[in-house]
Design an enzyme around this catalytic site. Sequence first.
Site, PDB file in Angstrom:
ATOM      1  N   ASP A  14       0.834  -1.208   0.000  1.00 26.40           N
ATOM      2  CA  ASP A  14       0.000   0.000   0.000  1.00 26.40           C
ATOM      3  C   ASP A  14       0.870   1.262   0.000  1.00 26.40           C
ATOM      4  O   ASP A  14       1.989   1.256   0.514  1.00 26.40           O
ATOM      5  CB  ASP A  14      -0.912  -0.024   1.232  1.00 26.40           C
ATOM      6  N   TRP A  19       2.813   8.042  -2.449  1.00 27.72           N
ATOM      7  CA  TRP A  19       4.213   8.206  -2.857  1.00 27.72           C
ATOM      8  C   TRP A  19       4.292   9.161  -4.056  1.00 27.72           C
ATOM      9  O   TRP A  19       5.117  10.065  -4.091  1.00 27.72           O
ATOM     10  CB  TRP A  19       4.812   6.839  -3.211  1.00 27.72           C
ATOM     11  N   ARG A  27      -0.842   9.477  -9.749  1.00 32.58           N
ATOM     12  CA  ARG A  27      -0.866   8.239  -8.954  1.00 32.58           C
ATOM     13  C   ARG A  27      -0.353   7.036  -9.754  1.00 32.58           C
ATOM     14  O   ARG A  27       0.289   6.136  -9.211  1.00 32.58           O
ATOM     15  CB  ARG A  27      -2.301   7.949  -8.487  1.00 32.58           C
ATOM     16  N   HIS A  31       2.211   3.540  -9.069  1.00 28.76           N
ATOM     17  CA  HIS A  31       1.987   2.107  -9.328  1.00 28.76           C
ATOM     18  C   HIS A  31       3.127   1.518 -10.157  1.00 28.76           C
ATOM     19  O   HIS A  31       3.539   0.383  -9.945  1.00 28.76           O
ATOM     20  CB  HIS A  31       0.654   1.897 -10.046  1.00 28.76           C
ATOM     21  N   THR A  60     -10.933  -6.553  -4.726  1.00 26.94           N
ATOM     22  CA  THR A  60     -12.267  -6.524  -5.342  1.00 26.94           C
ATOM     23  C   THR A  60     -12.908  -5.143  -5.146  1.00 26.94           C
ATOM     24  O   THR A  60     -13.866  -4.810  -5.828  1.00 26.94           O
ATOM     25  CB  THR A  60     -13.185  -7.616  -4.735  1.00 26.94           C
ATOM     26  N   ARG A  65     -12.061   2.840  -8.114  1.00 21.91           N
ATOM     27  CA  ARG A  65     -11.172   3.953  -8.492  1.00 21.91           C
ATOM     28  C   ARG A  65     -11.486   4.440  -9.910  1.00 21.91           C
ATOM     29  O   ARG A  65     -12.263   3.833 -10.624  1.00 21.91           O
ATOM     30  CB  ARG A  65      -9.718   3.481  -8.382  1.00 21.91           C
ATOM     31  N   LEU A 125      10.770 -20.335  -5.286  1.00 21.64           N
ATOM     32  CA  LEU A 125       9.760 -19.515  -4.605  1.00 21.64           C
ATOM     33  C   LEU A 125       8.383 -19.661  -5.266  1.00 21.64           C
ATOM     34  O   LEU A 125       8.272 -19.657  -6.487  1.00 21.64           O
ATOM     35  CB  LEU A 125      10.195 -18.044  -4.677  1.00 21.64           C
ATOM     36  N   ARG A 181      -5.062  -1.693   9.059  1.00 24.91           N
ATOM     37  CA  ARG A 181      -6.244  -2.480   8.688  1.00 24.91           C
ATOM     38  C   ARG A 181      -5.881  -3.566   7.686  1.00 24.91           C
ATOM     39  O   ARG A 181      -4.815  -3.539   7.081  1.00 24.91           O
ATOM     40  CB  ARG A 181      -7.362  -1.576   8.163  1.00 24.91           C
TER      41      ARG A 181
HETATM   42  C1  IPE Z   1      -5.353  -2.581  -0.201  1.00 21.18           C
HETATM   43  O1  IPE Z   1      -5.070  -1.249  -0.306  1.00 21.18           O
HETATM   44  C2  IPE Z   1      -5.345  -3.231  -1.552  1.00 21.18           C
HETATM   45  C3  IPE Z   1      -4.040  -3.365  -2.179  1.00 21.18           C
HETATM   46  C4  IPE Z   1      -2.895  -3.049  -1.661  1.00 21.18           C
HETATM   47  C5  IPE Z   1      -4.059  -3.950  -3.492  1.00 21.18           C
HETATM   48  P1  IPE Z   1      -6.206  -0.133  -0.445  1.00 21.18           P
HETATM   49  O2  IPE Z   1      -5.507   1.155  -0.595  1.00 21.18           O
HETATM   50  O3  IPE Z   1      -7.174  -0.518  -1.479  1.00 21.18           O
HETATM   51  O4  IPE Z   1      -6.934  -0.241   0.976  1.00 21.18           O
HETATM   52  P2  IPE Z   1      -7.767   0.853   1.779  1.00 21.18           P
HETATM   53  O5  IPE Z   1      -8.763   1.434   0.828  1.00 21.18           O
HETATM   54  O6  IPE Z   1      -6.794   1.887   2.263  1.00 21.18           O
HETATM   55  O7  IPE Z   1      -8.362   0.101   2.917  1.00 21.18           O
HETATM   56  C1  IPE Z   2      -1.554   0.343  -3.346  1.00 22.91           C
HETATM   57  O1  IPE Z   2      -1.359   1.705  -3.374  1.00 22.91           O
HETATM   58  C2  IPE Z   2      -1.855  -0.216  -4.719  1.00 22.91           C
HETATM   59  C3  IPE Z   2      -3.261  -0.573  -4.920  1.00 22.91           C
HETATM   60  C4  IPE Z   2      -4.214  -0.514  -4.042  1.00 22.91           C
HETATM   61  C5  IPE Z   2      -3.616  -1.044  -6.239  1.00 22.91           C
HETATM   62  P1  IPE Z   2      -2.563   2.743  -3.317  1.00 22.91           P
HETATM   63  O2  IPE Z   2      -2.944   3.086  -4.713  1.00 22.91           O
HETATM   64  O3  IPE Z   2      -3.666   2.272  -2.458  1.00 22.91           O
HETATM   65  O4  IPE Z   2      -1.845   4.007  -2.650  1.00 22.91           O
HETATM   66  P2  IPE Z   2      -2.453   4.975  -1.580  1.00 22.91           P
HETATM   67  O5  IPE Z   2      -2.927   4.142  -0.438  1.00 22.91           O
HETATM   68  O6  IPE Z   2      -3.557   5.722  -2.251  1.00 22.91           O
HETATM   69  O7  IPE Z   2      -1.307   5.848  -1.198  1.00 22.91           O
HETATM   70 MG    MG Z   3      -4.075   2.454  -0.499  1.00 24.73          MG
END
Ligand code: IPE
Ligand code: IPE
Ligand code: MG
Length: 230
Positions: A14, A19, A27, A31, A60, A65, A125, A181
């Site tokens: 996450d 970042w 954003r 990724h 899921t 987004r 692995l 969480r």
């Molecule tokens: C969890 O991160 C899912 C992944 C890392 C793929 P999210 O960014 O979706 O989780 P929430 O919304 O902060 O709970």
């Molecule tokens: C995790 O990073 C990747 C996915 C959930 C796909 P986020 O995109 O959730 O990044 P933040 O939490 O918004 O910083």
């Molecule tokens: Mg996130």
Amino acid sequence: MESRIPSHIAIIMDGNGRWAEKRGLPRTLGHKEGADVLRKIITYAGRIGVKYLTVYAFSTENWKRSKEEVDTLMFLFKTYLKNEEKNIMKNNVRFLVSGRKDGVRSSLLEAIEKLEDKSKDNTGLILNIAFNYGGRAEIIDAVNSILKLGIENIDEEKFSKYMYNDIPDPELLIRTSGEFRISNFLLWQIAYSEIYITDALWPDFDEKELDKAIQSYNERDRRFGGVKNA
Ligand code: IPE
Ligand code: IPE
Ligand code: MG
């Protein structure tokens, strides 16, 4: 003290968006950076003797987004499969995906199946990518498979066999970006996992961060409901 390497490590990757935002970047670039970090961590995990690595790449709930962000995540996964095939085979990695097929383009599903099949006899692995994955969806899908087969007298061990991939539970669960969480990850499998949360955003995660998480795991007293060993 000798460091025990957990056999199965699961990671909620996450913080990609934050970042990028911190740097004034879109954003989607976060990724992209995150995918590069994953590559590094897979190699390192294999080298230090981790047997299973499960990483949360798309939930899921992530369909909520923007279309642009979802499309980028799909594109990045497809590119990842294409670019990593050679490395996966060279490093003897067995590639698996856990998740639902619904909503995922058939060309991506085909690429996933192809690499799962190609790497199925690899003995290094085991890389399990949670993609279009939800912990509740996985449990519901298992229940439906069991009902369909008309199986009765289910117990925990038998139930586990109906998870997307029949692999042992993770000893260590890592979440980056400081959120406390689970976000619907591996609900069944983490019953007794040790949880490690770091403030590092996923694109800043590296080998040293993984070492720190493993060190913390080694300091834990795992009791599984029993009492501390005298
Ligand atoms: C969890 O991160 C899912 C992944 C890392 C793929 P999210 O960014 O979706 O989780 P929430 O919304 O902060 O709970
Ligand atoms: C995790 O990073 C990747 C996915 C959930 C796909 P986020 O995109 O959730 O990044 P933040 O939490 O918004 O910083
Ligand atoms: Mg996130």
